[in-house]
Each structure stands twice: as structure tokens, then as C-alpha cells.
Design a protein around this motif. Structure first.
Motif, mmCIF file in Angstrom:
data_model
loop_
_atom_site.group_PDB
_atom_site.id
_atom_site.type_symbol
_atom_site.label_atom_id
_atom_site.label_comp_id
_atom_site.label_asym_id
_atom_site.label_seq_id
_atom_site.Cartn_x
_atom_site.Cartn_y
_atom_site.Cartn_z
ATOM 1 N N VAL A 189 -1.975 -13.749 -31.752
ATOM 2 C CA VAL A 189 -0.278 -13.723 -31.780
ATOM 3 C C VAL A 189 -0.552 -12.148 -30.809
ATOM 4 N N GLY A 190 -0.841 -11.492 -29.972
ATOM 5 C CA GLY A 190 -0.741 -10.093 -29.365
ATOM 6 C C GLY A 190 0.751 -9.727 -29.244
ATOM 7 N N LEU A 191 1.003 -8.911 -29.340
ATOM 8 C CA LEU A 191 2.683 -8.201 -29.703
ATOM 9 C C LEU A 191 1.724 -6.828 -29.255
ATOM 10 N N TYR A 221 20.090 2.108 -23.406
ATOM 11 C CA TYR A 221 18.288 1.758 -24.165
ATOM 12 C C TYR A 221 17.500 0.690 -23.473
ATOM 13 N N ARG A 222 17.371 0.129 -23.542
ATOM 14 C CA ARG A 222 15.735 -1.006 -23.215
ATOM 15 C C ARG A 222 14.698 -1.102 -24.691
ATOM 16 N N ALA A 223 15.074 -1.986 -25.300
ATOM 17 C CA ALA A 223 14.192 -2.267 -26.693
ATOM 18 C C ALA A 223 13.494 -3.425 -25.956
ATOM 19 N N GLN A 224 12.005 -3.936 -25.840
ATOM 20 C CA GLN A 224 11.350 -4.514 -25.179
ATOM 21 C C GLN A 224 10.142 -5.424 -26.222
ATOM 22 N N ALA A 225 10.165 -6.208 -26.216
ATOM 23 C CA ALA A 225 9.351 -7.245 -26.642
ATOM 24 C C ALA A 225 8.462 -8.097 -25.824
ATOM 25 N N LYS A 226 7.022 -7.879 -26.353
ATOM 26 C CA LYS A 226 6.306 -8.833 -25.259
ATOM 27 C C LYS A 226 5.110 -9.813 -26.116
ATOM 28 N N TYR A 227 4.620 -11.140 -25.807
ATOM 29 C CA TYR A 227 4.124 -11.740 -26.855
ATOM 30 C C TYR A 227 3.296 -12.868 -26.053
ATOM 31 N N PHE A 228 2.008 -12.331 -26.960
ATOM 32 C CA PHE A 228 1.266 -13.819 -25.913
ATOM 33 C C PHE A 228 0.102 -14.287 -27.094
ATOM 34 N N LEU A 229 -0.078 -15.596 -26.926
ATOM 35 C CA LEU A 229 -0.455 -16.799 -27.923
ATOM 36 C C LEU A 229 -1.874 -17.531 -26.830
ATOM 37 N N PRO A 230 -2.700 -17.539 -27.231
ATOM 38 C CA PRO A 230 -4.512 -18.690 -26.278
ATOM 39 C C PRO A 230 -3.489 -20.202 -27.121
ATOM 40 N N LEU A 231 -3.072 -21.324 -26.795
ATOM 41 C CA LEU A 231 -2.853 -22.202 -27.179
ATOM 42 C C LEU A 231 -4.165 -22.992 -27.082
ATOM 43 N N ALA A 232 -4.689 -23.404 -26.552
ATOM 44 C CA ALA A 232 -5.563 -24.568 -26.028
ATOM 45 C C ALA A 232 -6.907 -23.985 -25.245
ATOM 46 N N THR A 233 -8.540 -24.793 -24.386
ATOM 47 C CA THR A 233 -9.229 -24.230 -23.779
ATOM 48 C C THR A 233 -9.812 -25.840 -24.254
#
Length: 323
Positions: free
Chosen positions: A194-196, A220-232
Motif C-alpha cells: 500500500v502506498g500512502l 483547513y483540509r486534511a487529505q489522505a491518498k492511498y494506492f494498492l496494485p491488485l493484479a497483473t
């Protein structure tokens, strides 16, 4: 479908390191939204294009792709987008870019609203006296790279000076938005695939469609971003999940206008299926008081009273070409 994180009155999607919205039809550049969704195992589809690539300074990803600067053009279809007092459906065109070069982490997009002339009654755009352009720019400057120092602290592996600028070029001041978020950003080491990342901003509100909080620091703004590779896949395609959540708070807009709120939340979930150039995406976005509009408030713009529906789900579909 960043793409991409936005508070525009008629609605935008954006992307990971991100739109105007309309009938659940088409597309969304909105997220190559993540520059992290790049380098995996190499495969080929039936057309012979690689789905992903191993890159070096000597060997870019392909003859037509930069080794760091990613661009795409996407047709985006959206439905039930809740950034404004009325839900918007739209089909529009988006140009998106993202990448990492030296200390700079870049993301941005430019939308041409209602580019294909299709939308619901609340929608207007480039060809019918609506906004001709909606843009968001999100540069971050790495303090680690700029100082050439290891500034990691616990799970925080990198620190940034972070900016998020949103601009809606409406045809007059009551149809225009200019919002600057400025603050600090981080990348988090999760010790998993997981990229965060997390950004925390203070907001300066310029134009805001005539709202009471224009031309002042407001919230104000609180921001979370997340990334997950699932399949090739064997055909060379890959499937990724991209998500981000924006929590806006600390505003006093709701204290001045009963139809508005002091806080709002937008949570975006993207499935991205991509080859080297061709990409498809499906997006589900949840709004709570989207655009700081008070859900169930009663308004009347001259065509009779209606109730704001700023809480609920909106959707995007996208097809695009990256180069």
C-alpha cells in the motif's frame, strides 16, 4: 477521475498522485491519479504494447513515453456529482499530468466541462455560457531532496512543502472559483504494498461562486491518498486501486449561511485497468455535505423550491489514452 479532489460547485473528480461531472458514460482521466501506479512486470497485449515497464535513465518506458512525466487525455462521464447545490451529470474532456523529477512531485489536470454537449439541467460548460475551463495543480517540493538530508521520522519517510490550487474559470465572478491550499505533506512507509501519503493544508478562499467566505483564509483540509496494485494479467493489463479522502473543516461559512456548512468530506475510490497507453476506470465517490452545502437545505433559484442533496454517492466511468 482526480480525477481529482475538488470543491467546485458543479463537481470534479481527480487523482492520486485529482471534475466536472455527468451521465455515467464515459471516462475519467482522473486518475492515473497516481504516479506510483507505474512500474511493474512487463507484459504485452494483443496489439503488442507493453502494459508496464522497467525504466532506467538510459531506457525510458517506450519511444512515446517519458521516463518521468506522465500525460493522458480522457473522456469522462459522471453522474450524481454533489459539489454544488444541485447534482450534476456531465460528459467532458480532461488532460491530466503527473510525475516525479528531482525534488518535485507534480500532479494536475485541466477539464473542458460539457465538451460533448451532454449533461443534465444543472450542467453547463464550455459551449453554453458555463465554465470553459476547470483546473487543479498540486505541486509538492520534497524537503528531503531539497536539503539532501534524511528527514525521515518513524513511519514518515519523506516531507514536502505542499500546494493545491483549484481554479474554475466561470463566465462571471458568481460562477468562478479560486482556492489555494498550502501546507505540509508526507509520504508514509506502510511496510506493505500500500502506498500512502498525507497532506495538511490551510485554505485561502478567493472567488467562491459568490459565497460569503470569499477573499479570506477560511478553514483547513486534511487529505489522505492511498494506492494498492491488485493484479497483473496475461494480456499485459494491470489492475490498481487508487483512493483519496479530503476532509475540509474549520470554516465559518456555515455560520454565515444556513444553506452551507463548516465542514465536508469527499472520499474517492477508483479501479484502474490499464495497458501502456489505453486505460479504463470506474469510480465511486462518497460525498458528505459536498462543496460545503448543507444536505436537505431548501433553496429556490427562481424555478421553484428544491432540497439540496449533497450527501450520497456519485459515479464516474472513463476511457483514456496515456502518452
Amino acid at each position: 477521475m482526480t480525477l481529482k479532489t475538488c470543491s467546485r460547485a458543479d463537481g470534479h473528480v481527480r487523482a492520486f498522485p485529482l471534475a466536472r461531472t455527468l451521465p455515467l458514460l464515459g471516462a475519467l482521466t482522473l486518475l492515473p491519479l497516481t504516479s506510483q501506479a507505474a512500474d511493474q512486470a512487463t507484459g504485452e497485449d494483443a496489439a503488442g504494447q507493453t502494459a508496464s515497464y522497467e525504466t532506467t535513465e538510459q531506457a525510458p518506458r517506450s519511444e512515446y513515453l517519458s521516463d518521468w512525466y506522465n500525460q493522458n487525455v480522457t473522456i469522462i462521464g459522471s453522474k450524481n456529482i454533489r459539489f454544488g447545490p444541485q447534482q450534476v451529470d456531465d460528459i467532458y474532456l480532461e488532460y491530466e499530468f503527473f510525475g516525479r523529477k528531482g525534488p518535485w512531485d507534480l500532479y494536475g489536470y485541466i477539464d473542458l466541462p460539457k465538451f460533448f454537449g451532454t449533461g443534465n439541467g444543472a450542467d453547463s460548460g464550455i459551449f453554453d455560457n458555463g465554465s470553459p475551463l476547470f483546473a487543479e495543480l498540486e505541486p509538492r517540493l520534497s524537503l528531503n531532496k531539497a536539503s539532501d538530508m534524511d528527514l525521515s521520522l518513524g513511519p514518515i519517510k519523506e516531507w514536502y512543502l505542499a500546494v493545491d490550487y483549484i481554479f474554475d474559470w466561470g463566465h462571471n465572478s458568481n460562477n468562478r472559483q479560486s482556492t489555494l491550499y498550502a501546507g505540509i505533506g508526507t509520504d508514509i512507509d506502510t511496510h506493505t504494498p500500500v502506498g500512502l501519503s498525507f497532506n495538511f493544508y490551510k485554505r485561502y478562499q478567493g472567488d467562491n461562486y459568490g459565497a460569503a467566505n470569499e477573499d479570506q483564509w477560511d478553514g483547513y483540509r486534511a487529505q489522505a491518498k492511498y494506492f494498492l496494485p491488485l493484479a497483473t494479467f496475461g494480456n499485459g493489463a494491470k489492475l490498481d486501486y487508487v483512493g483519496f479522502t479530503n476532509y475540509d473543516f474549520g470554516s465559518d461559512l456555515g455560520d454565515r449561511d444556513a444553506s452551507r456548512t463548516n465542514e465536508s468530506v469527499v472520499a474517492t475510490n477508483v479501479l484502474l485497468y490499464s495497458f501502456t497507453h489505453l486505460r479504463f476506470m470506474a469510480v465511486a465517490r462518497y460525498f458528505h455535505n459536498g462543496g460545503q452545502w448543507n444536505d436537505d437545505a431548501e433553496l429556490n433559484f427562481g424555478d421553484g423550491p428544491f432540497h439540496v442533496r449533497s450527501t450520497g454517492w456519485g459515479y464516474y466511468l472513463g476511457v483514456g489514452w496515456q502518452f
